[in-house]
Scaffold this motif. Structure first.
Motif, PDB file in Angstrom:
ATOM      1  N   ASN A  69      -1.157  -8.363 -10.938  1.00 12.51           N
ATOM      2  CA  ASN A  69      -0.348  -7.344 -11.606  1.00 12.51           C
ATOM      3  C   ASN A  69       1.142  -7.573 -11.348  1.00 12.51           C
ATOM      4  N   VAL A  87      -3.977  -7.126  -7.146  1.00 11.22           N
ATOM      5  CA  VAL A  87      -2.640  -6.540  -6.957  1.00 11.22           C
ATOM      6  C   VAL A  87      -1.569  -7.580  -7.246  1.00 11.22           C
ATOM      7  N   SER A 122      -9.232 -11.491  -0.438  1.00  7.90           N
ATOM      8  CA  SER A 122      -9.776 -10.269  -1.029  1.00  7.90           C
ATOM      9  C   SER A 122      -9.525 -10.262  -2.530  1.00  7.90           C
ATOM     10  N   ALA A 161       0.835  -1.209   0.000  1.00  6.04           N
ATOM     11  CA  ALA A 161       0.000   0.000   0.000  1.00  6.04           C
ATOM     12  C   ALA A 161       0.867   1.255   0.000  1.00  6.04           C
ATOM     13  N   GLY A 199       2.062   2.259  -3.357  1.00  6.17           N
ATOM     14  CA  GLY A 199       1.077   2.708  -4.337  1.00  6.17           C
ATOM     15  C   GLY A 199       0.159   1.626  -4.876  1.00  6.17           C
ATOM     16  N   HIS A 200       0.269   0.393  -4.381  1.00 10.50           N
ATOM     17  CA  HIS A 200      -0.630  -0.678  -4.824  1.00 10.50           C
ATOM     18  C   HIS A 200      -1.996  -0.504  -4.158  1.00 10.50           C
ATOM     19  N   ALA A 201      -3.028  -0.897  -4.871  1.00 13.84           N
ATOM     20  CA  ALA A 201      -4.399  -0.638  -4.425  1.00 13.84           C
ATOM     21  C   ALA A 201      -4.883  -1.680  -3.411  1.00 13.84           C
ATOM     22  N   ILE A 202      -4.276  -1.671  -2.234  1.00 19.01           N
ATOM     23  CA  ILE A 202      -4.740  -2.544  -1.147  1.00 19.01           C
ATOM     24  C   ILE A 202      -5.896  -1.833  -0.450  1.00 19.01           C
ATOM     25  N   PRO A 203      -7.067  -2.435  -0.372  1.00 19.19           N
ATOM     26  CA  PRO A 203      -8.246  -1.752   0.199  1.00 19.19           C
ATOM     27  C   PRO A 203      -8.043  -1.354   1.659  1.00 19.19           C
ATOM     28  N   ARG A 204      -8.680  -0.275   2.044  1.00 20.39           N
ATOM     29  CA  ARG A 204      -8.589   0.211   3.417  1.00 20.39           C
ATOM     30  C   ARG A 204      -9.137  -0.815   4.404  1.00 20.39           C
ATOM     31  N   ALA A 237      -9.536  -7.665  -4.389  1.00 19.82           N
ATOM     32  CA  ALA A 237      -8.680  -6.522  -4.696  1.00 19.82           C
ATOM     33  C   ALA A 237      -7.210  -6.863  -4.449  1.00 19.82           C
TER      34      ALA A 237
END
Length: 335
Positions: free
Chosen positions: A248, A245, A239, A217, A220-225, A241
């Motif tokens: 990718n 990641v 998850s 996170a 810059g990787h889109a790890i959810p809150r 999401a």
């Protein structure tokens, strides 16, 4: 007999020296044979002082046994069977050595987690590689206990009372550090307040996987809150999401080799952990069959629930998702 020229010959047919008869020739041949044989004999040398330079006066100095605390260590095996059963020592040493390796695993995991928390992934790789090798040692160690037969074990199993491996606080701590948050087993340790406090703190702190996801996170990787702020006393839930990641990262490792390699290091540890649990299951089944465990568990049936229990689920699921779409689906997602 004589050779041409009138020179006498010995019994072997060798020419005798001038003026010598056959008897003299045989003695000469014997001496010659002796010289030939002694040329191939290892020469006898005077013994050398192999202890030269070795410190032999250790009075008042730190020696090997003192540094390693061997006296208390080797006195810690105390079989309870009476008369003492031959195989109880094997059973004790097997579990004591396991606990020593557990202690090192905990030491290494905590060091690796501290590095990941400081965004120092690369130094953690060597530590995690060491953890994998310790796990391999623990895995191979089961083969020693497997030499204990049911007939032998049943003769001293009663002395254990309720003592059981499920009460290993170090094994439980390793599970917590790696993310398997089984809070229900904390009660097993309430009779030891210091150990209970250590485990309670561990289950409320980020696991190794949590630290890695937080690192991603920060990069810059889109790890959810909701993943980053989840209830840490519960085991991580897979998850979609997070899976995206990792897809990718695995599809495009160039430029993110640190995350790619870290993912593989975690899979190494997770896989070996599952193999260790499986070997545990089979050795227990081999020795006690389907009997209940001494600590009150269902024995083999309990261990079966732990075998296929991935600690880092997205790192296993991503293997199905890597590469171009195939038109298939996996858990409802296109593959």
């Amino acid at each position: 007999a004589d050779l041409p020229g009138g020179q006498p010959v010995g019994q072997s047919g060798a020419r005798c020296p001038p003026g010598a008869g056959p008897d003299s020739s045989s003695h000469s041949l014997a001496r010659l044979d002796l010289r030939r044989r002694t040329r191939h004999t290892v020469p006898v040398t005077q013994p050398t002082n192999q202890a030269a330079g070795v410190i032999t006066d250790l009075h008042g100095k730190l020696d090997y046994a003192t540094y390693l605390q061997l006296d208390p260590l080797l006195a810690a095996q105390r079989p309870l069977s009476r008369p003492e059963h031959h195989d109880e020592l094997l059973f004790i040493i097997q579990h004591q050595t396991t606990e020593l390796w557990f202690k090192l695993v905990i030491h290494e995991l905590r060091a690796a987690m501290a590095l990941v928390a400081k965004d120092q992934l690369e130094p953690s790789f060597k530590i995690l590689a060491r953890v994998k090798h310790i796990q391999a040692q623990l895995l191979s160690q089961w083969s020693v206990l497997a030499t204990l037969t049911p007939t032998e074990y049943v003769q001293f199993r009663h002395v254990l009372g309720p003592a059981s491996g499920i009460q290993s606080h170090q094994n439980r701590l390793i599970e917590y550090l790696l993310g398997n948050r089984e809070i229900r087993y904390l009660d097993v340790f309430r009779h030891k307040p210091a150990i209970f406090a250590e485990l309670d703190a561990a289950i409320r702190a980020p696991s190794l996987y949590d630290e890695f996801l937080r690192y991603l996170a920060r990069r810059g990787h889109a790890i959810p809150r909701d993943v980053l702020e989840r209830d840490l006393t519960k085991t991580h839930t897979p998850s979609d999401a997070v899976l995206a990641v990792f897809k990718n990262i695995y599809d495009k490792p160039e430029g993110q080799w640190d995350a790619y390699e870290m993912a593989e290091k975690l899979v190494d540890i997770d896989e070996t952990m599952m193999l260790w649990r499986y070997r545990h299951l089979k050795v227990v089944q081999r020795v006690i069959g389907m009997k209940r465990g001494t600590g009150g568990t269902a024995g083999v049936n309990y261990l079966k629930t732990l075998v296929d229990l991935p600690l880092f689920p997205e790192l296993w699921d991503v293997r199905t998702m890597v590469g171009p779409d195939t038109g298939q689906t996996y858990h409802g997602k296109p593959v």
